[in-house]
Design a protein around this motif. Structure first.
Motif, PDB file in Angstrom:
ATOM      1  N   UNK A  37       0.832  -1.204   0.000  1.00 39.19           N
ATOM      2  CA  UNK A  37       0.000   0.000   0.000  1.00 39.19           C
ATOM      3  C   UNK A  37       0.865   1.251   0.000  1.00 39.19           C
ATOM      4  N   UNK A  38       1.956   1.188   0.726  1.00 39.42           N
ATOM      5  CA  UNK A  38       2.909   2.296   0.708  1.00 39.42           C
ATOM      6  C   UNK A  38       3.479   2.492  -0.696  1.00 39.42           C
ATOM      7  N   UNK A  39       3.768   1.377  -1.374  1.00 37.04           N
ATOM      8  CA  UNK A  39       4.313   1.453  -2.731  1.00 37.04           C
ATOM      9  C   UNK A  39       3.291   2.053  -3.695  1.00 37.04           C
ATOM     10  N   UNK A  40       2.020   1.691  -3.530  1.00 42.46           N
ATOM     11  CA  UNK A  40       0.966   2.246  -4.389  1.00 42.46           C
ATOM     12  C   UNK A  40       0.890   3.752  -4.207  1.00 42.46           C
ATOM     13  N   UNK A  41       0.912   4.208  -2.962  1.00 42.04           N
ATOM     14  CA  UNK A  41       0.829   5.643  -2.688  1.00 42.04           C
ATOM     15  C   UNK A  41       2.021   6.377  -3.285  1.00 42.04           C
ATOM     16  N   UNK A  42       3.207   5.796  -3.148  1.00 40.61           N
ATOM     17  CA  UNK A  42       4.399   6.421  -3.732  1.00 40.61           C
ATOM     18  C   UNK A  42       4.292   6.515  -5.254  1.00 40.61           C
ATOM     19  N   UNK A  43       3.810   5.450  -5.871  1.00 40.82           N
ATOM     20  CA  UNK A  43       3.676   5.452  -7.332  1.00 40.82           C
ATOM     21  C   UNK A  43       2.676   6.492  -7.809  1.00 40.82           C
ATOM     22  N   UNK A  44       1.550   6.606  -7.110  1.00 42.24           N
ATOM     23  CA  UNK A  44       0.543   7.599  -7.494  1.00 42.24           C
ATOM     24  C   UNK A  44       1.045   9.018  -7.255  1.00 42.24           C
ATOM     25  N   UNK A  45       1.847   9.186  -6.231  1.00 37.78           N
ATOM     26  CA  UNK A  45       2.419  10.511  -5.962  1.00 37.78           C
ATOM     27  C   UNK A  45       3.405  10.903  -7.057  1.00 37.78           C
ATOM     28  N   UNK A  50      -1.387  -0.802 -14.599  1.00 37.36           N
ATOM     29  CA  UNK A  50      -0.092  -0.107 -14.562  1.00 37.36           C
ATOM     30  C   UNK A  50       0.589  -0.291 -13.201  1.00 37.36           C
ATOM     31  N   UNK A  51      -0.201  -0.210 -12.155  1.00 38.97           N
ATOM     32  CA  UNK A  51       0.356  -0.398 -10.812  1.00 38.97           C
ATOM     33  C   UNK A  51       0.895  -1.812 -10.646  1.00 38.97           C
ATOM     34  N   UNK A  52       0.139  -2.786 -11.117  1.00 43.81           N
ATOM     35  CA  UNK A  52       0.565  -4.179 -10.998  1.00 43.81           C
ATOM     36  C   UNK A  52       1.873  -4.410 -11.743  1.00 43.81           C
ATOM     37  N   UNK A  53       1.994  -3.803 -12.931  1.00 43.10           N
ATOM     38  CA  UNK A  53       3.209  -3.954 -13.725  1.00 43.10           C
ATOM     39  C   UNK A  53       4.413  -3.331 -13.011  1.00 43.10           C
ATOM     40  N   UNK A  74       4.780  -2.830  -9.817  1.00 43.25           N
ATOM     41  CA  UNK A  74       5.068  -3.511  -8.553  1.00 43.25           C
ATOM     42  C   UNK A  74       5.406  -4.984  -8.742  1.00 43.25           C
ATOM     43  N   UNK A  75       5.235  -5.486  -9.984  1.00 45.82           N
ATOM     44  CA  UNK A  75       5.513  -6.896 -10.294  1.00 45.82           C
ATOM     45  C   UNK A  75       4.652  -7.832  -9.446  1.00 45.82           C
ATOM     46  N   UNK A  76       3.378  -7.501  -9.364  1.00 48.93           N
ATOM     47  CA  UNK A  76       2.410  -8.339  -8.643  1.00 48.93           C
ATOM     48  C   UNK A  76       1.167  -8.485  -9.522  1.00 48.93           C
ATOM     49  N   UNK A  77       0.226  -9.285  -9.058  1.00 48.08           N
ATOM     50  CA  UNK A  77      -0.986  -9.508  -9.851  1.00 48.08           C
ATOM     51  C   UNK A  77      -1.961  -8.335  -9.710  1.00 48.08           C
ATOM     52  N   UNK A  78      -2.841  -8.192 -10.723  1.00 47.61           N
ATOM     53  CA  UNK A  78      -3.874  -7.146 -10.658  1.00 47.61           C
ATOM     54  C   UNK A  78      -4.825  -7.396  -9.512  1.00 47.61           C
ATOM     55  N   UNK A  79      -5.110  -8.658  -9.231  1.00 49.53           N
ATOM     56  CA  UNK A  79      -6.001  -8.998  -8.106  1.00 49.53           C
ATOM     57  C   UNK A  79      -5.403  -8.493  -6.802  1.00 49.53           C
ATOM     58  N   UNK A  80      -4.107  -8.683  -6.641  1.00 47.85           N
ATOM     59  CA  UNK A  80      -3.406  -8.225  -5.443  1.00 47.85           C
ATOM     60  C   UNK A  80      -3.501  -6.710  -5.316  1.00 47.85           C
ATOM     61  N   UNK A  81      -3.252  -6.012  -6.418  1.00 52.73           N
ATOM     62  CA  UNK A  81      -3.297  -4.543  -6.414  1.00 52.73           C
ATOM     63  C   UNK A  81      -4.693  -4.040  -6.083  1.00 52.73           C
ATOM     64  N   UNK A 128     -10.262   2.265 -15.180  1.00 48.14           N
ATOM     65  CA  UNK A 128     -10.338   2.987 -13.919  1.00 48.14           C
ATOM     66  C   UNK A 128      -8.947   3.548 -13.590  1.00 48.14           C
ATOM     67  N   UNK A 129      -8.885   4.863 -13.440  1.00 54.64           N
ATOM     68  CA  UNK A 129      -7.622   5.524 -13.116  1.00 54.64           C
ATOM     69  C   UNK A 129      -7.659   6.002 -11.676  1.00 54.64           C
ATOM     70  N   UNK A 130      -6.693   5.583 -10.890  1.00 52.04           N
ATOM     71  CA  UNK A 130      -6.652   5.888  -9.461  1.00 52.04           C
ATOM     72  C   UNK A 130      -5.684   7.036  -9.190  1.00 52.04           C
ATOM     73  N   UNK A 131      -6.055   7.880  -8.242  1.00 51.31           N
ATOM     74  CA  UNK A 131      -5.194   9.009  -7.865  1.00 51.31           C
ATOM     75  C   UNK A 131      -5.363   9.279  -6.377  1.00 51.31           C
ATOM     76  N   UNK A 132      -4.421  10.021  -5.809  1.00 47.74           N
ATOM     77  CA  UNK A 132      -4.456  10.350  -4.385  1.00 47.74           C
ATOM     78  C   UNK A 132      -5.483  11.439  -4.105  1.00 47.74           C
TER      79      UNK A 132
END
Length: 232
Positions: A20-28, A37-40, A42-49, A76-80
């Protein structure tokens, strides 16, 4: 990596988990991003993200917008959110302190006091308009809600003798107030003039206490409406 400055206990527990910290950093860093894009990144699955996005959304830290195309599924585009700003280092207090120091150097102590008093006068006008027509008890409760919304973690309790104890468990201006104690005196004036009551400070965060605590004693039986008219 982000630094958690201020947010709810539940949100902190969620955020401190590395994904979750990594997601916030990426969106920032990148702005709005899709789950793919986040899954790619972070090298994890879309389900995980998506699971982590759901938690962050429930905490009010991210939002999304739907990007529709003529063909294919909407994206769906996510932002802070604005709330997420508190997760990153802020220097508002340092900036405010520096501005006050420059005001004092340029215009002297009297000029600085005029600026602080002018701000207080404006806040008093706003609060009196907010409290117009309310009884004293209602005004104190409303004040506590307003102060909490400003980050003071305020609580007002009525005592057996009819007085109120106003407790502020956080001080957003603490660092500035250490170098400019006039801010605390202006705060006292806000309570006295807005509520038309006697105010006694019983403990003080800037002096080392865990909270600021005030005793509020009603000094008149009139509604705030008449007090507001006198202030106009």
């Amino acid at each position: 990596m982000i630094r958690v400055v201020s947010t709810s206990g539940a949100a902190v527990e969620h955020i401190l988990k590395e994904p979750r910290s990594a997601i916030i950093d990426l969106l920032k860093n990148n702005g709005a991003m899709s789950a793919e894009q986040l899954a790619r990144e972070m090298a994890v699955s879309k389900v995980n993200v998506r699971r982590h996005l759901s938690v962050l959304e429930s905490d009010g830290l991210i939002d999304y917008k739907v990007e529709r195309h003529e063909r294919g599924r909407p994206r769906y585009l996510y932002s802070l959110t604005q709330k997420a700003c508190c997760l990153f280092p802020q220097i508002y207090d340092e900036f405010a302190r520096d501005v006050l120091v420059q005001l004092q150097r340029t215009f002297g102590e009297e000029g600085l006091q005029r600026v602080l008093s002018g701000r207080t006068d404006e806040l008093i006008r706003q609060l009196k308009a907010e409290f117009a027509g309310l009884e004293f008890d209602e005004c104190v409760k409303r004040l506590a809600k307003i102060m909490s919304a400003k980050g003071y973690l305020a609580e007002a309790r009525k005592m057996k003798d009819g007085a109120y104890r106003l407790r502020l468990r956080n001080c957003p201006t603490e660092r500035v107030a250490h170098s400019h104690p006039q801010i605390c005196e202006e705060e006292l004036r806000i309570y006295r003039e807005t509520l038309a009551c006697e105010v006694a400070r019983e403990c003080h965060i800037v002096s080392g206490s865990r909270m600021c605590e005030y005793r509020l004693v009603r000094s008149c039986g009139e509604k705030m409406e008449s007090a507001a008219k006198e202030h106009e």
